[in-house]
Motif scaffolding. Structure first.
Motif: not given
Length: 199
Positions: A119-132
């Motif tokens: 569970h990711l939570r933030s009062a601002g923007d939330t971004m999940l980054i998958i980088e290869a």
């Protein structure tokens, strides 16, 4: 150590202090890594004295002790493991919770009460980054988000391939395995397993 009735090959009653010789401040014997049971009174995150913790501190060389991080068993929800880091480099004592693993195996980042396994939570923007392929060397190193169920017999994925094309793939080989798109909670477009489109 500190007890007349040791229960293990090494038993310590009280806190354990581990120092680095180059960082020792004779006026404050709280530098290094501290293994103990409860934080100092009046400090964040905890004020209870009956829970284990690992406290990491450093001395700036000017008489200021910085608490850099801590791993704590939550005094408010026993069984949760909480990870804290220093919010500001100049802050001497206060720490901010950054991640929690609950006793039932859920991981929360930005929340003390994760609702699911992650569970990711933030009062601002939330971004999940998958980088290869971060070094841009091997074009077959590609990012993929894969979904599985039924013992991994049914799976689907979203990613970028070696030709730099983005794809959405349903990999279950079944005539009834369709791809469905919803808007406002209602099915709007369906791509049938054979390739026809309904909607």
């Amino acid at each position: 150590i500190g007890t007349e009735n040791p229960q293990q090959p090494l038993s310590v009653l009280g806190n354990i202090y581990q120092f680095h010789s180059d960082s020792y401040n004779s006026s404050d014997k709280t530098i290094g890594t501290i293994f103990g049971t409860g934080y100092e009174t009046g400090t964040t995150p905890a004020q209870s004295a009956n829970h284990p913790y690992i406290d990491m501190r450093r001395w700036t060389g000017t008489g200021t002790v910085h608490r850099c991080g801590a791993i704590d068993v939550s005094p408010n929800n026993y069984g949760d493991m909480v990870f804290y880091v220093d919010e500001q480099p100049t802050n001497q004592r206060a720490l901010t919770e950054r991640m929690r693993i609950t006793k039932d195996g859920k991981v929360g980042i930005g929340t003390e009460n994760p609702a699911e396994m992650l569970h990711l939570r933030s009062a601002g923007d939330t971004m999940l980054i998958i980088e290869a392929d971060s070094d841009n060397v091997t074009e077959t190193d590609n990012p993929t988000l894969e979904f599985r169920q039924d013992g991994a017999q049914v799976n689907a994925s979203i990613g970028i391939d070696s030709n730099n094309d983005m794809y959405i793939k349903h990999q279950h080989d079944n005539a009834s395995s369709d791809m469905i798109f919803y808007t406002r909670g209602q099915e709007t477009v369906k791509i049938k397993a054979a390739g026809s489109i309904e909607g």
